[in-house]
Design a protein around this motif. Structure first.
Motif, PDB file in Angstrom:
ATOM      1  N   ASP A 166      21.183  52.178  45.462  1.00 43.52           N
ATOM      2  CA  ASP A 166      20.270  51.054  45.320  1.00 43.52           C
ATOM      3  C   ASP A 166      19.225  51.417  44.273  1.00 43.52           C
ATOM      4  N   ALA A 222      15.776  50.230  43.156  1.00 43.44           N
ATOM      5  CA  ALA A 222      14.572  49.437  43.445  1.00 43.44           C
ATOM      6  C   ALA A 222      13.560  50.444  43.960  1.00 43.44           C
ATOM      7  N   TYR A 224      22.754  43.197  41.752  1.00 39.55           N
ATOM      8  CA  TYR A 224      22.344  42.219  42.763  1.00 39.55           C
ATOM      9  C   TYR A 224      21.836  41.044  41.932  1.00 39.55           C
ATOM     10  N   TYR A 277      16.422  39.856  55.572  1.00 41.27           N
ATOM     11  CA  TYR A 277      16.315  41.284  55.238  1.00 41.27           C
ATOM     12  C   TYR A 277      15.426  42.051  56.219  1.00 41.27           C
ATOM     13  N   SER A 280      21.364  42.820  56.738  1.00 43.45           N
ATOM     14  CA  SER A 280      20.951  43.345  58.043  1.00 43.45           C
ATOM     15  C   SER A 280      20.700  42.257  59.088  1.00 43.45           C
TER      16      SER A 280
HETATM   17  C1  PBG Z   1      15.481  46.282  48.507  1.00 44.45           C
HETATM   18  C2  PBG Z   1      16.697  45.909  49.238  1.00 44.45           C
HETATM   19  C3  PBG Z   1      16.705  45.059  50.332  1.00 44.45           C
HETATM   20  C4  PBG Z   1      18.019  45.017  50.795  1.00 44.45           C
HETATM   21  C5  PBG Z   1      18.799  45.830  49.965  1.00 44.45           C
HETATM   22  N1  PBG Z   1      17.959  46.379  48.985  1.00 44.45           N
HETATM   23  C6  PBG Z   1      15.573  44.354  51.008  1.00 44.45           C
HETATM   24  C7  PBG Z   1      14.624  43.565  50.253  1.00 44.45           C
HETATM   25  O1  PBG Z   1      14.875  43.079  49.156  1.00 44.45           O
HETATM   26  O2  PBG Z   1      13.530  43.401  50.797  1.00 44.45           O
HETATM   27  C8  PBG Z   1      18.438  44.230  52.004  1.00 44.45           C
HETATM   28  C9  PBG Z   1      19.686  44.633  52.679  1.00 44.45           C
HETATM   29  C10 PBG Z   1      19.818  44.139  54.073  1.00 44.45           C
HETATM   30  O3  PBG Z   1      19.008  43.326  54.563  1.00 44.45           O
HETATM   31  O4  PBG Z   1      20.778  44.579  54.725  1.00 44.45           O
HETATM   32  N2  PBG Z   1      15.524  46.667  47.254  1.00 44.45           N
END
Ligand code: PBG
Length: 331
Positions: A126, A128, A200, A209, A283
């Motif tokens: 990931d 971020a 993404y 999330y 999630s």
């Molecule tokens: C953050 C990120 C998120 C998820 C994947 N990468 C959460 C968000 O954007 O707040 C969510 C994945 C999930 O809810 O299973 N970079």
């Protein structure tokens, strides 16, 4: 698709082809195999934080040893890829997010651990800043504003270290503008020409999330919301433009996220671009389904059914916390 001709009853009896499992299998229009699954896992460096995530029953934060076991399990079940999400120490979360590009952060340790254990398992990551950010945002925050260009520079540093650590697929989930071109350019220049990008691309500002933010320890920290960078759930046209933009900047694959409430977007993206298209059954979707199964309100079969829906909507694969359980069911 043209309307197929159906003979009038009784010549036409659609139930003829539903009579037995084998006949049904012969005319199944899509299928689901472990090859369609990417398994997201959480890894923690915090003593005592390992174990079950309260809002995601059945999903654990893993230690590095746990990550190795998960890699072996994935390989055994023919799941081709796992995706690593870090849960970092509170003290290491800063406003500058420096830990994000530390070769020894817990995410990079996990990448190396998987590659040492099962070298040919595909490792996705990931990109971020949220796991390392003091305020839970995906980007650098100054005076309440999420900075775009400065964040992209930070993401590039983070990406290069992940590629160096052995990641096969980078998953930028930050929704900053211009990040795909910046990442692709930097990877090429650094000699990581075969490191793929699964963008993404169509990521919506979603309440689904929530449990993930618990899992990575971002929930309590998040100041405000992510609506200035993630897409408004009302906007399909904007999502299509985001995908077009990311593909034109060099994304190898694209993702729609969340999954089930956004199947129309999945179908539109596949039809419009034909690129490798993935969805993230996030999630909150996991929590709803798993919660209902644990309460005895739904049967386990709902897992496979929910994943088949993505295949029907045109997705090549799905990131799902159900991946190992479903792969076991399919075996
Ligand atoms: C953050 C990120 C998120 C998820 C994947 N990468 C959460 C968000 O954007 O707040 C969510 C994945 C999930 O809810 O299973 N970079």
């Amino acid at each position: 698709m043209a309307n197929p001709i159906i003979a009038p009853f009784p010549a036409g009896r659609l139930r003829r082809l539903r009579r037995s499992p084998n006949i049904r299998a012969m005319v199944s229009e899509v299928n689901l195999t472990p090859a369609n699954l990417i398994w997201p896992i959480f890894v923690t460096e915090v003593q005592g934080a390992e174990g079950e995530i309260a809002s995601m029953p059945g999903v654990d934060r893993l230690t590095i040893d746990g990550v190795k076991r998960a890699a072996e399990r994935a390989a055994r079940l023919n799941i081709p890829a796992i995706c690593i999400f870090p849960h970092s120490d509170s003290d290491l979360r800063t406003d500058g997010c420096e830990r994000a590009w530390d070769p020894d952060n817990i995410g990079n340790q996990a990448i190396r651990a998987v590659k040492e254990t099962v070298p040919d398992l595909v490792v996705m990551t990931d990109i971020a800043l949220d796991p390392y950010n003091a305020n839970g945002h995906d980007g650098l925050v100054v005076n309440g504003e999420i900075l775009n260009d400065e964040t992209v520079e930070a993401l590039v540093r983070m990406a290069l270290v992940q590629a160096e650590s052995g990641a096969d697929i980078l998953g930028p989930s930050d929704m900053m503008d211009g990040r795909i071109a910046a990442l692709r350019g930097a990877l090429e220049q650094a000699g990581h020409k075969n490191t793929a990008i699964l963008s993404y691309a169509a990521k919506f500002a979603s309440a689904y999330y929530g449990p993930f933010r618990d899992a990575v320890g971002a929930s309590g920290r998040l100041v405000g919301d992510k609506k200035t960078y993630q897409i408004n759930p009302a906007n399909k046209g904007e999502a299509i433009r985001c995908v077009a933009r990311d593909l034109s900047e060099g994304a190898d694959m694209v993702m729609v996220k969340p999954g089930m409430p956004y199947l129309d977007i999945c179908r539109a993206v596949k039809d419009e671009f034909g690129a490798p298209t993935f969805a993230y059954q996030v999630s909150g979707e996991y929590a709803m389904i798993e919660g209902a199964i644990r309460n005895g309100w739904l049967s386990q079969d709902v897992m496979v059914e929910s994943l088949l829906a993505f295949r029907r909507a045109g997705c090549d694969g799905v990131l799902s916390y159900f991946a190992p359980t479903v792969a076991e069911m399919l075996a």
